[in-house]
Design an enzyme around this catalytic site. Structure first.
Site, PDB file in Angstrom:
ATOM      1  CG  ASP A  45       9.012  -5.056  26.538  1.00 51.96           C
ATOM      2  OD1 ASP A  45       9.127  -5.873  25.609  1.00 51.96           O
ATOM      3  OD2 ASP A  45       7.906  -4.577  26.877  1.00 51.96           O
ATOM      4  CD  GLU A  91      12.441  -7.846  26.898  1.00 52.54           C
ATOM      5  OE1 GLU A  91      11.575  -8.134  26.051  1.00 52.54           O
ATOM      6  OE2 GLU A  91      12.244  -7.921  28.141  1.00 52.54           O
TER       7      GLU A  91
END
Length: 229
Positions: free
Chosen positions: A49, A121
């Site tokens: 992320d 992610e």
């Protein structure tokens, strides 16, 4: 270790061959199938992320050198949100290689937006740890593709835009209602209607209520476009 054939094919799809293949295996391992000797992808998700955010921030700054923070923020949010990560995951067939427990497989885990977004992610983090920031940047910019180029027009939340449109004309905020629900309990499909005080309405269908609401708002905005001009 040697990766299975499906993960080798996935490597080819994302354009990165792992020097440490265990990183990819961990990135596609969901917590529902983890064990003391088999780590899941949650920590990688946390890192990925942040890597995605850095790459997107740099890309947006380079693309529009005159944009203010207020202009950049919604574009950034549109590029890094879970929905966008899940879209990219579907594009590269990430769901097909996920390692899931039986309960997640039965409940349609390979198609779940949140699960796909998290795994995307994690894959970004795995590439970053395996090949460094340049490798991660190449992955992201390749597979986010035209999203970066057109993000300025897509960045605004459709529901927010429709509400602003209505309020600018003295109307109450639009209302959203569930018109129909179909499919099994583990993979429902929702049809949502949005209606303005003045009577205009539109409908959309999606696998999540929020997505259906956004699509309905976007459809109604498109219908109102001539009036907007």
């Amino acid at each position: 270790m040697k990766l299975s054939a499906d993960l080798q094919a996935f490597e080819a799809r994302i354009g990165h061959t792992f020097q440490r293949p265990e990183l990819l295996l961990r990135a596609v391992t969901h917590s529902s199938v983890s064990s003391p000797t088999r780590k899941d992808n949650q920590r990688l998700e946390f890192l990925g992320d942040r890597v995605l955010g850095l790459v997107m921030a740099q890309a947006l700054l380079s693309k529009d050198k005159g944009a203010s923070e207020g202009q950049l923020a919604p574009r950034f949010n549109a590029l890094v949100r879970k929905e966008t990560c899940a879209d990219v995951a579907r594009q590269i067939g990430l769901g097909e290689v996920l390692k899931l427990g039986r309960s997640e497989m039965v409940s349609g885990g390979r198609r779940k937006q949140a699960l796909l977004g998290d795994a995307m992610e994690a894959v970004i983090a795995a590439v970053y740890l395996d090949g460094g920031l340049e490798a991660a940047r190449d992955l992201i910019l390749t597979h986010w593709g035209k999203r970066v180029d057109k993000v300025e027009t897509d960045a605004r939340d459709a529901k927010t835009s429709l509400q602003e449109w209505a309020q600018a004309r003295g109307q109450q905020p639009p209302t959203y209602s569930e018109v129909a629900r179909s499919g099994p309990d583990h993979a429902p499909v929702f049809t949502i209607a949005v209606t303005l005080e003045s009577g205009e309405s539109a409908q959309a269908t999606a696998g999540a209520k929020r997505q259906a609401e956004q699509s309905a708002a976007k459809a109604l905005l498109a219908r109102l476009a001539p009036e907007k001009d």
